[in-house]
Design a protein around this motif. Structure first.
Motif, PDB file in Angstrom:
ATOM      1  N   LEU A 193      15.477 -65.228  90.510  1.00  0.00           N
ATOM      2  CA  LEU A 193      16.430 -64.136  90.756  1.00  0.00           C
ATOM      3  C   LEU A 193      17.520 -64.074  89.696  1.00  0.00           C
ATOM      4  O   LEU A 193      18.468 -63.283  89.813  1.00  0.00           O
ATOM      5  CB  LEU A 193      17.090 -64.318  92.135  1.00  0.00           C
ATOM      6  CG  LEU A 193      16.168 -64.427  93.350  1.00  0.00           C
ATOM      7  CD1 LEU A 193      17.000 -64.774  94.587  1.00  0.00           C
ATOM      8  CD2 LEU A 193      15.403 -63.128  93.571  1.00  0.00           C
ATOM      9  N   GLU A 229      22.998 -61.752  87.669  1.00  0.00           N
ATOM     10  CA  GLU A 229      23.993 -61.893  86.591  1.00  0.00           C
ATOM     11  C   GLU A 229      25.398 -61.472  87.012  1.00  0.00           C
ATOM     12  O   GLU A 229      26.388 -62.129  86.652  1.00  0.00           O
ATOM     13  CB  GLU A 229      23.540 -61.104  85.359  1.00  0.00           C
ATOM     14  CG  GLU A 229      22.436 -61.801  84.567  1.00  0.00           C
ATOM     15  CD  GLU A 229      22.061 -61.037  83.309  1.00  0.00           C
ATOM     16  OE1 GLU A 229      22.740 -60.035  83.014  1.00  0.00           O
ATOM     17  OE2 GLU A 229      21.102 -61.443  82.638  1.00  0.00           O
ATOM     18  N   GLY A 245      24.151 -51.491  93.511  1.00  0.00           N
ATOM     19  CA  GLY A 245      22.980 -51.742  92.672  1.00  0.00           C
ATOM     20  C   GLY A 245      21.901 -52.367  93.522  1.00  0.00           C
ATOM     21  O   GLY A 245      22.080 -53.483  94.043  1.00  0.00           O
ATOM     22  N   ALA A 285      18.847 -59.144  95.646  1.00  0.00           N
ATOM     23  CA  ALA A 285      18.809 -60.537  95.204  1.00  0.00           C
ATOM     24  C   ALA A 285      19.901 -61.356  95.893  1.00  0.00           C
ATOM     25  O   ALA A 285      19.677 -62.514  96.284  1.00  0.00           O
ATOM     26  CB  ALA A 285      18.983 -60.613  93.690  1.00  0.00           C
ATOM     27  N   THR A 307      18.072 -62.966  86.641  1.00  0.00           N
ATOM     28  CA  THR A 307      18.461 -61.736  85.952  1.00  0.00           C
ATOM     29  C   THR A 307      19.211 -60.789  86.886  1.00  0.00           C
ATOM     30  O   THR A 307      20.250 -60.219  86.524  1.00  0.00           O
ATOM     31  CB  THR A 307      17.222 -61.024  85.384  1.00  0.00           C
ATOM     32  OG1 THR A 307      16.558 -61.907  84.469  1.00  0.00           O
ATOM     33  CG2 THR A 307      17.618 -59.751  84.655  1.00  0.00           C
ATOM     34  N   SER A 308      18.707 -60.637  88.100  1.00  0.00           N
ATOM     35  CA  SER A 308      19.349 -59.737  89.055  1.00  0.00           C
ATOM     36  C   SER A 308      20.712 -60.234  89.500  1.00  0.00           C
ATOM     37  O   SER A 308      21.582 -59.442  89.893  1.00  0.00           O
ATOM     38  CB  SER A 308      18.454 -59.564  90.293  1.00  0.00           C
ATOM     39  OG  SER A 308      17.219 -58.977  89.938  1.00  0.00           O
ATOM     40  N   GLY A 332      18.961 -53.690  93.018  1.00  0.00           N
ATOM     41  CA  GLY A 332      18.386 -54.959  92.610  1.00  0.00           C
ATOM     42  C   GLY A 332      19.323 -56.119  92.832  1.00  0.00           C
ATOM     43  O   GLY A 332      18.930 -57.178  93.326  1.00  0.00           O
ATOM     44  N   TRP A 333      20.591 -55.912  92.500  1.00  0.00           N
ATOM     45  CA  TRP A 333      21.592 -56.968  92.640  1.00  0.00           C
ATOM     46  C   TRP A 333      21.833 -57.303  94.107  1.00  0.00           C
ATOM     47  O   TRP A 333      21.846 -58.471  94.517  1.00  0.00           O
ATOM     48  CB  TRP A 333      22.855 -56.537  91.919  1.00  0.00           C
ATOM     49  CG  TRP A 333      24.197 -56.923  92.470  1.00  0.00           C
ATOM     50  CD1 TRP A 333      25.218 -56.069  92.726  1.00  0.00           C
ATOM     51  CD2 TRP A 333      24.697 -58.229  92.779  1.00  0.00           C
ATOM     52  NE1 TRP A 333      26.319 -56.765  93.191  1.00  0.00           N
ATOM     53  CE2 TRP A 333      26.010 -58.099  93.229  1.00  0.00           C
ATOM     54  CE3 TRP A 333      24.136 -59.495  92.732  1.00  0.00           C
ATOM     55  CZ2 TRP A 333      26.794 -59.164  93.631  1.00  0.00           C
ATOM     56  CZ3 TRP A 333      24.912 -60.577  93.132  1.00  0.00           C
ATOM     57  CH2 TRP A 333      26.228 -60.404  93.568  1.00  0.00           C
TER      58      TRP A 333
END
Length: 501
Positions: A307, A312, A459, A465, A309-310, A461-462
Motif C-alpha cells: 500500500l 504517501e 482521494g 488504503a 504508494t497510496s 485510492g488514499w
C-alpha cells in the motif's frame, strides 16, 4: 550524519612493519601511504569530564582534508573501540558552537580549555582486499607530548581502523597483528595516555560498582539514580543528532528516573523528589513527541506492504510531524531549563536528598517498595479480560512498566539468589508491558490514520488504503489482547512474588 569509527589499538616495541601474516586474513595488497606529521590540541574541562567519558575533542593539523576540529563520541552500548566521529568547521582558537552543543550534557556550565598538545609522526598503510576494496588502514604512530614547545613524554602505538570491513573481519586482521607480536592495548585515546590514566578517576556521581543486601538502602537509591543519569547523558548527543535509538534511550532514562523517585518515595525527601520529577516529566514529554512518531512511522511502514504508494500522504504528514517535534526537542535541549535540570541531576546522582529510612538495610527496605507497586498492578490486571476497555489496558501497561522498573532498580541490592528472582520478576513484568504496548501502539495508530485521512483531500485510492491499514492495526491490537492473558499468568504466579516478602 557522523561517521562511525571502529579501531583497534596495539602496543609495539621497536620499529614496526606490516607483517606478512596479513595476507592470510583477506588482505591482498598492502599499499604504503604518505608519512604525516600531525599536531593536535586537545580540549576538556578542568576535571577532565570528556576524557573520563570516552570523548575526544581536538583541533588537528597535518591531515589534509581530515584537519580541523574533531569530536569523537562513544557509541552507546558499544565498547570504546567504536565511536561517532564528527568533523566540525571553525577557527582553531575557539571551540565551535556545534561541538559544544553535542557535549552540553557533560560540560554543562564548565569552560573548555586546552589540556594537552601532541605531535604524531604517522606512517600508514592501506590494506586492500578482493576487488580492490580498502578494508582498513594500519597506522604506526610515534607520539610526542608537548609542553611549552618541549617534549616531555613519548609513546608508540599502532592503530587498525576499519574502512570497508565489518567488526569480525577487523578482528581477524587484529589477531594477525597479535601473532606478529603486537599487544592489544586498553584502547584509551592518545590524550588519556599523555595525561596519565589518573585523569579517569571519577568525580561526578557514578553508580557504585557493587551492592550488598546488608548495606543501607541509601546505596541502592544512589546507584539507581546515578545509573540512569549516566544513561541519559550518554544518549544526549545521539538524541540531538536525531538518532532514533538515542531519543528512545534518553526518554527511557528520564522515565526510569521518575520511576526511581516514585519507587523510593519513602527514602527520599518529598519536595526534592517532586520538583525533580516534574522537570523530568517535561523532558520525557518533549522526547516522547519525537519517539512516538518514530514508533508510529516504523510500525505503519511494516504494516503497509503493498500500500506504500497510496499511503504517501499519510507518511508525508507523519514526516512533517516528526520534523516539528524534532525542532521542539532541539530547542528544549539548548534552553536554560534543560541546563538547570542537568545540574540538578548531576547533584542527585552524587548526593540524593534522603530520609532517615534510607539507613535501613537494602534487604529489609527495598522489597516492600516493589510490593506496593505490584499490589496496584494486580488490582487492575486480575479482572482484565479480552473485552477490557482500551484505556484500562493502557493503565495496566503503565502499572506493569512501573513494577518492572521498580524491580530492576532494587534487584542489584538483594544478593545473588533474591536478586535473580527480582530480575526474573522484572522480565515477566516487561513481557506484560510489551504485549500491552503493542496493543496501545496499534490503537493509537488507528486513531492517527483516521484523523489524517479525515483531514486530507478526497482521494479514493488514499482513503481505501488508509481503511485497509486501519484494519491491519485492529488485527494487531486483537492479537495483543489475546497475548495478554498468558503473559499475565506467568507474572501472577505466587512463586514469582516470593522474593517480595
Amino acid at each position: 550524519m557522523p561517521a562511525t569509527e571502529i579501531e583497534l589499538k596495539f602496543e609495539v616495541e621497536g620499529p614496526f612493519e606490516p607483517p606478512e601474516l596479513l595476507r592470510g586474513v583477506g588482505v591482498r595488497e598492502v599499499e604504503e601511504l604518505a608519512t604525516k606529521e600531525l599536531r593536535a590540541t586537545y580540549y576538556d574541562t578542568s576535571d577532565y569530564r570528556l576524557a573520563r567519558n570516552g570523548i575526544t575533542l581536538r583541533y588537528r593539523t597535518g591531515d589534509g582534508d581530515g584537519s580541523g576540529w574533531q569530536l569523537k563520541l562513544p557509541v552507546p552500548g558499544k565498547d570504546g573501540s567504536e565511536r561517532f566521529e564528527h568533523h566540525i568547521s571553525g577557527a582553531g582558537n575557539r571551540v565551535p558552537h556545534a561541538a559544544r552543543d553535542l557535549i552540553t550534557a557533560l560540560v554543562r556550565s564548565e569552560k573548555l580549555a586546552p589540556v594537552g598538545r601532541l605531535r604524531t609522526m604517522r606512517r600508514g598503510w592501506s590494506l586492500v582486499g578482493a576487488e580492490g576494496r580498502e578494508l582498513a588502514e594500519l597506522l604506526d604512530d610515534k607520539v610526542s607530548v608537548i609542553d611549552k614547545r618541549r617534549v616531555v613524554d613519548m609513546f608508540h602505538e599502532v592503530e587498525l581502523e576499519a574502512r570497508d570491513i565489518d567488526r569480525k573481519g577487523l578482528n581477524r586482521i587484529g589477531r594477525a597483528l597479535e601473532l606478529a607480536g603486537a599487544v592489544p592495548s586498553s584502547g584509551a585515546p592518545k590524550i588519556v595516555r599523555a595525561l596519565g590514566r589518573g585523569v579517569l578517576a571519577a568525580t561526578d556521581g557514578r553508580a557504585p560498582s557493587s551492592l550488598a543486601p546488608s548495606e543501607p538502602a541509601a546505596v541502592a537509591v544512589t546507584s539507581a539514580i546515578a545509573g540512569n543519569v549516566g544513561r541519559l547523558i550518554v544518549n544526549d548527543p545521539p538524541a540531538r543528532l536525531g538518532h532514533a535509538a538515542g531519543v528512545h534511550q534518553m526518554r527511557v532514562a528520564a522515565r526510569r528516573l521518575r520511576s526511581d523517585l516514585r519507587t523510593f518515595t519513602d527514602l527520599v525527601e518529598t519536595e526534592w523528589a517532586g520538583s525533580l520529577s516534574d522537570e523530568l516529566r517535561e523532558l520525557a514529554r518533549v522526547l516522547g513527541e519525537v519517539r512516538d512518531v518514530d514508533v508510529l512511522q516504523a510500525n505503519l511502514r511494516a504494516s503497509a506492504r503493498g500500500l506504500e504508494t497510496s499511503l504517501e500522504p499519510l507518511f508525508d504528514e507523519l514526516a512533517r510531524r516528526h520534523e516539528r517535534a524534532r525542532l521542539c526537542l532541539c530547542e528544549y535541549l539548548r534552553g536554560p531549563r534543560y541546563g538547570e535540570l542537568l545540574e540538578r541531576l548531576n547533584a542527585a546522582a552524587a548526593v540524593p536528598a534522603l530520609t532517615g529510612e534510607a539507613a535501613v538495610p537494602c534487604e529489609s527496605a527495598l522489597p516492600p517498595l516493589v510490593a506496593r507497586a505490584w499490589k496496584k498492578l494486580a488490582a487492575s490486571a486480575r479482572g482484565a479480560t479480552t473485552h477490557t476497555a482500551d484505556e484500562d489496558l493502557h493503565r495496566i501497561r503503565i502499572q506493569a512498566k512501573r513494577v518492572r522498573y521498580a524491580a530492576e532498580a532494587v534487584a542489584p541490592a538483594l544478593g545473588t539468589a533474591r536478586g535473580a528472582e527480582a530480575a526474573r520478576f522484572a522480565e515477566l513484568a516487561g513481557d506484560v508491558q510489551d504485549v500491552l504496548g503493542r496493543h496501545h501502539d496499534a490503537v493509537v495508530a488507528s486513531e492517527v490514520i483516521a484523523a489524517i485521512a479525515a483531514a486530507a483531500e478526497p482521494g479514493a485510492g488514499w482513503h481505501l488504503a488508509a481503511g485497509r491499514l486501519i484494519e491491519r492495526q485492529q488485527r494487531i491490537a486483537e492479537t495483543a489482547r489475546s497475548d495478554f492473558e498468558p503473559a499475565w499468568k506467568k507474572l501472577n504466579r505466587k512463586k514469582r512474588r516470593a522474593w517480595l516478602t
